[in-house]
Design a protein around this motif. Structure first.
Motif, mmCIF file in Angstrom:
data_model
loop_
_atom_site.group_PDB
_atom_site.id
_atom_site.type_symbol
_atom_site.label_atom_id
_atom_site.label_comp_id
_atom_site.label_asym_id
_atom_site.label_seq_id
_atom_site.Cartn_x
_atom_site.Cartn_y
_atom_site.Cartn_z
ATOM 1 N N GLU A 134 -4.692 3.780 5.324
ATOM 2 C CA GLU A 134 -3.262 4.050 5.200
ATOM 3 C C GLU A 134 -2.694 4.485 6.542
ATOM 4 O O GLU A 134 -3.430 4.875 7.436
ATOM 5 C CB GLU A 134 -3.035 5.134 4.154
ATOM 6 C CG GLU A 134 -3.485 4.713 2.766
ATOM 7 C CD GLU A 134 -3.345 5.814 1.749
ATOM 8 O OE1 GLU A 134 -2.771 6.874 2.071
ATOM 9 O OE2 GLU A 134 -3.823 5.625 0.623
ATOM 10 N N GLY A 185 -0.494 2.557 8.567
ATOM 11 C CA GLY A 185 -0.174 1.497 9.509
ATOM 12 C C GLY A 185 -1.352 0.909 10.260
ATOM 13 O O GLY A 185 -1.235 -0.120 10.901
ATOM 14 N N ASP A 186 -2.511 1.560 10.210
ATOM 15 C CA ASP A 186 -3.693 1.024 10.874
ATOM 16 C C ASP A 186 -4.289 -0.077 10.005
ATOM 17 O O ASP A 186 -4.294 0.026 8.785
ATOM 18 C CB ASP A 186 -4.719 2.139 11.081
ATOM 19 C CG ASP A 186 -5.664 1.885 12.236
ATOM 20 O OD1 ASP A 186 -5.503 0.856 12.915
ATOM 21 O OD2 ASP A 186 -6.558 2.714 12.461
ATOM 22 N N GLU A 187 -4.773 -1.145 10.636
ATOM 23 C CA GLU A 187 -5.353 -2.249 9.879
ATOM 24 C C GLU A 187 -6.837 -2.000 9.625
ATOM 25 O O GLU A 187 -7.521 -1.418 10.449
ATOM 26 C CB GLU A 187 -5.187 -3.563 10.645
ATOM 27 C CG GLU A 187 -3.766 -4.035 10.716
ATOM 28 C CD GLU A 187 -3.651 -5.405 11.356
ATOM 29 O OE1 GLU A 187 -4.672 -6.089 11.521
ATOM 30 O OE2 GLU A 187 -2.519 -5.785 11.675
ATOM 31 N N GLY A 188 -7.312 -2.470 8.503
ATOM 32 C CA GLY A 188 -8.724 -2.373 8.190
ATOM 33 C C GLY A 188 -8.974 -1.614 6.906
ATOM 34 O O GLY A 188 -8.069 -1.398 6.090
ATOM 35 N N TYR A 189 -10.226 -1.188 6.761
ATOM 36 C CA TYR A 189 -10.677 -0.553 5.532
ATOM 37 C C TYR A 189 -11.637 0.585 5.873
ATOM 38 O O TYR A 189 -12.186 0.634 6.972
ATOM 39 C CB TYR A 189 -11.423 -1.564 4.644
ATOM 40 C CG TYR A 189 -10.608 -2.772 4.300
ATOM 41 C CD1 TYR A 189 -9.798 -2.782 3.163
ATOM 42 C CD2 TYR A 189 -10.631 -3.902 5.100
ATOM 43 C CE1 TYR A 189 -9.040 -3.895 2.838
ATOM 44 C CE2 TYR A 189 -9.886 -5.024 4.783
ATOM 45 C CZ TYR A 189 -9.092 -5.009 3.657
ATOM 46 O OH TYR A 189 -8.334 -6.115 3.345
ATOM 47 N N LYS A 223 -15.279 2.718 9.634
ATOM 48 C CA LYS A 223 -14.104 1.857 9.767
ATOM 49 C C LYS A 223 -14.525 0.398 9.806
ATOM 50 O O LYS A 223 -15.258 -0.027 10.690
ATOM 51 C CB LYS A 223 -13.317 2.211 11.032
ATOM 52 C CG LYS A 223 -11.989 1.504 11.095
ATOM 53 C CD LYS A 223 -11.155 1.997 12.253
ATOM 54 C CE LYS A 223 -9.811 1.297 12.252
ATOM 55 N NZ LYS A 223 -8.973 1.740 13.372
ATOM 56 N N SER A 258 -10.273 -5.546 9.772
ATOM 57 C CA SER A 258 -9.432 -6.216 8.779
ATOM 58 C C SER A 258 -10.059 -7.513 8.266
ATOM 59 O O SER A 258 -9.739 -7.969 7.173
ATOM 60 C CB SER A 258 -8.039 -6.483 9.345
ATOM 61 O OG SER A 258 -8.121 -7.258 10.514
ATOM 62 N N ASP A 259 -10.987 -8.119 9.049
ATOM 63 C CA ASP A 259 -11.682 -9.319 8.579
ATOM 64 C C ASP A 259 -12.928 -8.962 7.757
ATOM 65 O O ASP A 259 -13.756 -9.804 7.475
ATOM 66 C CB ASP A 259 -12.044 -10.245 9.742
ATOM 67 C CG ASP A 259 -13.039 -9.638 10.714
ATOM 68 O OD1 ASP A 259 -13.420 -8.451 10.546
ATOM 69 O OD2 ASP A 259 -13.437 -10.340 11.661
ATOM 70 N N ARG A 260 -13.029 -7.672 7.415
ATOM 71 C CA ARG A 260 -14.101 -7.136 6.559
ATOM 72 C C ARG A 260 -15.479 -7.210 7.204
ATOM 73 O O ARG A 260 -16.491 -7.436 6.530
ATOM 74 C CB ARG A 260 -14.099 -7.787 5.182
ATOM 75 C CG ARG A 260 -12.808 -7.516 4.442
ATOM 76 C CD ARG A 260 -12.790 -8.160 3.093
ATOM 77 N NE ARG A 260 -11.480 -7.908 2.489
ATOM 78 C CZ ARG A 260 -11.308 -7.592 1.221
ATOM 79 N NH1 ARG A 260 -12.333 -7.507 0.415
ATOM 80 N NH2 ARG A 260 -10.098 -7.375 0.763
ATOM 81 N N PRO A 307 -8.386 0.564 1.547
ATOM 82 C CA PRO A 307 -7.477 0.245 2.656
ATOM 83 C C PRO A 307 -7.153 1.491 3.476
ATOM 84 O O PRO A 307 -7.014 2.583 2.927
ATOM 85 C CB PRO A 307 -6.218 -0.281 1.969
ATOM 86 C CG PRO A 307 -6.640 -0.635 0.584
ATOM 87 C CD PRO A 307 -7.794 0.248 0.249
#
Length: 97
Positions: free
Chosen positions: A24, A26-30, A82, A85-87, A22
């Protein structure tokens, strides 16, 4: 995967399984490691054949993470890619110039 080599663009979908961390702050995604993505992609039926440069977008920048030589050798090193968030990870394949 969008293959921009040749006269027409080919769009493909490939599913690969790689470890995700994940993001870290506050940014969304992986984050996915470029080596893991490259190895899994080249193992499957959607492997990239022929000489190519491969990148994903990171903001407005192209992040090159894989090069395929004329002999089929995959050149890659560890880097954070990067993942949304929907992988999903959008990948573009270019001709080596």
């Amino acid at each position: 995967i969008e293959d921009q080599r040749g006269d027409s663009e080919d769009s493909m979908l490939a599913e690969v399984r790689v470890p995700l961390k994940p993001i870290e702050g506050g940014d969304e995604g992986y984050w996915a490691d470029a080596q893991d993505v490259s190895e899994q992609l080249q193992k499957g039926p959607s492997r990239i054949d022929g000489a190519a440069k491969v990148y994903t977008k990171r903001g407005k920048y192209k992040q090159y993470f894989l090069r395929i030589t004329d002999t089929g050798e995959a050149l890659c090193q560890s880097a954070n890619l990067k993942v949304a968030s929907d992988r999903t990870l959008e990948i573009v394949i270019e001709t080596v110039s």
